[in-house]
Scaffold this active site. Structure first.
Site, mmCIF file in Angstrom:
data_model
loop_
_atom_site.group_PDB
_atom_site.id
_atom_site.type_symbol
_atom_site.label_atom_id
_atom_site.label_comp_id
_atom_site.label_asym_id
_atom_site.label_seq_id
_atom_site.Cartn_x
_atom_site.Cartn_y
_atom_site.Cartn_z
ATOM 1 N N ASP A 1 0.827 -1.205 0.000
ATOM 2 C CA ASP A 1 0.000 0.000 0.000
ATOM 3 C C ASP A 1 0.867 1.262 0.000
ATOM 4 O OD1 ASP A 1 -2.319 1.516 0.112
ATOM 5 O OD2 ASP A 1 -3.172 0.403 1.784
ATOM 6 N N ASP B 1 -10.851 1.947 -3.004
ATOM 7 C CA ASP B 1 -11.405 1.734 -1.667
ATOM 8 C C ASP B 1 -12.920 1.855 -1.698
ATOM 9 O OD1 ASP B 1 -9.058 1.230 -0.403
ATOM 10 O OD2 ASP B 1 -8.883 3.155 0.615
#
Ligand code: GLA
Length: 731
Positions: A475, A545
């Site tokens: 990430d 997301d």
């Protein structure tokens, strides 16, 4: 940076006599023309009367190569030079040129004029290198082309060599220009967005002037994606029309300039973003630009993306064969957020295994003092309160359930509240004496520093050595700010933009070499790092997301214009979701099946009915995923138009096809529109298997001609209804 020269190269010094041939790269020394041929396209460039490189043609394959005249300069008049009106293959900033340049350099004597002329060439079977040289300085620029014949894709990049005796400063280095035939009424398609709204397709006419797509954020970013498509006349659709498309392989600051010159020359220049760019080269040093890919089709946006998808699967992604299907993934993030521990993860693993999950991923929260997003990043040791016996027992448990184990990491970041930052406050990107702006309470480690790179590599190697980890979710949850590098001379600080990315690539490359079975997902708070540079190094990308299934139809539709469904990670999560919207579990599953499917829900809250449906859906996905992940995608009905969204996938061998259809909201009792399938054999028969009772045209077997022409009707009603059918070719 050194260029590795292929031993395949043969210096061409003789005239090649002409008859159309299947050779991929050919040079005609009489006309000073190069012909780069793919299966269905030709790319032609040449040397004009001033010994300068000129673009000649890019489009449908022309076998009659003798028809091409040598490159020649356009005419000049008072306010414009001949060069300015000519389609130059790689214009440096020098002489009388006002378009977007590909290269801009300052010499130590103050000179900023660079004029490149042909110097030499090398040809390999699918490779061409043309070296240009400035008219007086020892600056050599090598244009490198690689031809991917089967995918109608050509790769461009450039190496700049400083062979002068003084340092020079490169102020802009682009990978190249894609020229379209002169004319008007072109239309640009591109992908834009932001966190939770990535890869949304936009289309607009190309008018005189420039449109700039870029990232100044340090990574690829979700604001725009380094991909474009341009269609002639603004008239292309999914099946028809001339489409030129391209993508940059770079995960740092990038730029695409779509320019319509005053003379109706439409061109796309792409490479390093020249904003805040400065790359000094000492004598003997060189700079390589990102790889810039381009392709062409006459069969519309559908074919353009299918070419990209197969190109990515077979020539870009690390796992390059159809044998590497993506597993069904479970991820703990939306279930637990930072509250991870051994017992809780084992309970989720039990439930995930029951559904048929094959890869269990523990997300954020397992390390350092990571109890929320204020602390812990940088301290990549297992949190002893949450995992008193380390990760070993959890990993063993997950594997005993027949699943692989994956772990979330965010190696490039550090929280000021961490041991790493307390020890090395100088390791972050910063300007001396200036604020260090935090994003999500974190700072960016300066990966351009070799000590930081070595530290991160060693940290990750230790993690992988001590734990049986199959998969990393890598990430990156903020962008750069105050991009200083106080440890180097001010003149070298801006090398950070490039060297950061090169070192990031190097870390991943070394990890993969050491752990060849390791798989990686690229994530940057969702789809913030998706480009053909990172995709050479990872198996998949976290799309967004935003896991609201209805929003996802749009995000995923945009994604597939540039990138293969296989690398598009889609989760089923809980409702109400991001926009406060609730969609049925079936709708969420079918939306997630359109790429690589995952589940990110809190399984502790699921009912027995939810588990029953989930198991059925996971079993269904396993029967169709080879077709979804490795097959050809046909976007039948766009989420941008109307109530119905539909996509179809056809396996490469033509034996299976899968349809997904989604209805947003029925109104006025209107029946859902007929869906006509594509890509099938009209003369073949197909067994029709439906997952539900929505198909109105009930028949066990239907011909390809029928389903493609008459089409299929579904009883889709109400809000957020959905269905899927498969067609199996009957022998
Ligand atoms: C990012 C990712 C999420 C999750 C969180 C964890 O936002 O996109 O999927 O991993 O970080 O902090």
């Amino acid at each position: 940076m050194k260029c590795v020269r292929s031993a395949l190269f043969i210096l061409v010094s003789v005239t090649v006599t002409f008859a159309a041939s299947a050779q991929t790269v050919r040079f005609d020394s009489a006309r000073k023309l190069w012909f780069l041929s793919t299966r269905d396209t030709s790319y032609v460039l040449g040397i004009n009367e001033q010994n300068e490189m000129q673009h000649v043609y890019w489009g449908k394959r022309i076998a009659a190569e003798n028809d091409f005249a040598p490159a020649h300069l356009a005419s000049a008049y008072g306010f414009e030079t001949r060069e300015g009106r000519t389609a130059e293959e790689y214009p440096a900033w020098g002489g009388m040129r006002y378009g977007e340049p590909c290269l801009k350099v300052t010499f130590p004597d103050g000179n900023r004029d660079l004029v490149l002329k042909f110097d030499s060439q090398k040809i390999g079977s699918d490779i061409l290198e043309i070296t240009l040289k400035d008219i007086s300085y020892g600056v050599f620029v090598t244009l490198r082309y690689r031809v991917f014949t089967a995918f109608d894709v050509i790769e461009k990049s450039v190496r700049v060599d400083n062979r002068t005796k003084e340092p020079i400063v490169v102020e802009s280095a682009q990978s190249g220009v894609w020229h379209l035939p002169s004319g008007q009424h072109y239309r640009l398609s591109y992908l834009h967005g932001y966190w939770a709204g990535e890869t949304r397709l936009a289309q607009e006419p190309i008018d005189p002037g420039k449109k700039i797509l870029e990232s100044r954020r340090g990574n690829t970013s979700g604001q725009a994606n380094p991909w474009f498509a341009i269609d002639a006349g603004g008239a292309a659709d999914e099946e028809h029309g001339k489409v030129w498309f391209g993508a940059l392989g770079w995960s740092g600051n990038w730029k695409l300039v779509i320019e319509d010159t005053p003379y109706d020359q439409v061109r796309v220049v792409g490479g390093f973003n020249d904003f805040d760019f400065s790359y000094p080269l000492k004598p003997g040093e060189s700079l390589n630009t990102p790889l810039f890919y381009g392709g062409y089709t006459e069969l519309g946006f559908g074919d353009a993306s299918r070419l990209m998808h197969s190109f990515e699967r077979e020539a870009i992604l690390p796992a390059r064969s159809a044998g590497h299907l993506r597993p069904i993934l479970y991820n703990s993030w939306e279930a637990t957020e930072f509250n991870v521990d051994e017992a809780g993860q084992k309970a989720l693993a039990d439930k995930a295994a029951r559904i048929g999950v094959e890869l269990f991923v523990m997300d954020d929260g397992w390390f350092g003092q990571r109890n929320d997003d204020h602390a812990g990043l940088g301290d990549w040791y297992v949190n002893p309160q949450k995992f008193p016996n380390g990760l070993g027992p959890l990993i063993q448990y997950v594997k005993s359930k027949g699943m692989k184990f994956g772990l979330w990491v965010e190696p490039e970041m550090v929280n000021p509240n961490s041991n790493l930052y307390r020890k090395h406050p100088d390791w972050v990107i910063n300007f001396s004496g200036r604020p260090r702006t935090e994003g999500r309470n974190q700072l960016v480690l300066n990966l351009a520093r070799d000590d930081v790179k070595e530290y991160l590599l060693a940290t990750l190697v230790k993690l992988l050595r001590e734990n049986d980890i199959d998969f990393l979710k890598w990430d990156m949850n903020r962008h750069f700010s105050e991009p200083g590098w106080p440890a180097v001379a001010p003149a070298d600080e801006r090398k950070l933009w490039v060297n950061y990315v090169l070192n990031l690539y190097d870390i991943i490359d070394q990890l993969r070499a050491k752990y060849p079975k390791l798989e990686i997902e690229s994530c940057s708070g969702g789809g913030g790092r998706i480009d053909l540079g990172i995709l050479k190094r990872v198996e998949q990308a976290w799309t967004s997301d935003n896991t609201d299934a209805f929003d996802r139809l749009t995000i995923q539709d945009g994604f597939t214009h540039a990138y293969a469904p296989k690398l598009m990670m889609d989760w089923v999560t809980d409702v109400p979701n991001m926009n406060g919207r609730s969609t049925p579990l079936k709708f969420r599953f079918l939306a997630a099946m359109m790429g690589s499917m995952g589940i990110g829900a809190n399984l502790n809250r699921w009912s027995d009915e939810d588990f029953a449906l989930a198991s059925k859906m996971a079993a269904y996905y396993k029967t169709i995923r080879a077709t979804v992940q490795e097959g050809d995608l046909y976007r039948l009905a766009s989420p941008h138009e109307g109530e119905l969204t539909a996509s179809q996938y056809v396996s490469r061998d033509g034996r299976q096809s899968v349809l997904f259809a989604f209805l947003r909201s029925q109104q006025f009792l209107r029946p859902a529109p007929t869906i006509s399938l594509r890509g099938l054999d009209p003369n073949a028969n197909y067994r029709v298997i439906s997952i539900d009772d929505k198909l109105i045209d009930k028949a066990d077997v239907l011909s390809g001609a029928y389903v493609m022409n008459h089409g299929l009707n579904f009883n889709l009603t109400g809000d957020f209804d959905s269905t899927s059918i498969t067609l199996e070719r009957v022998k």
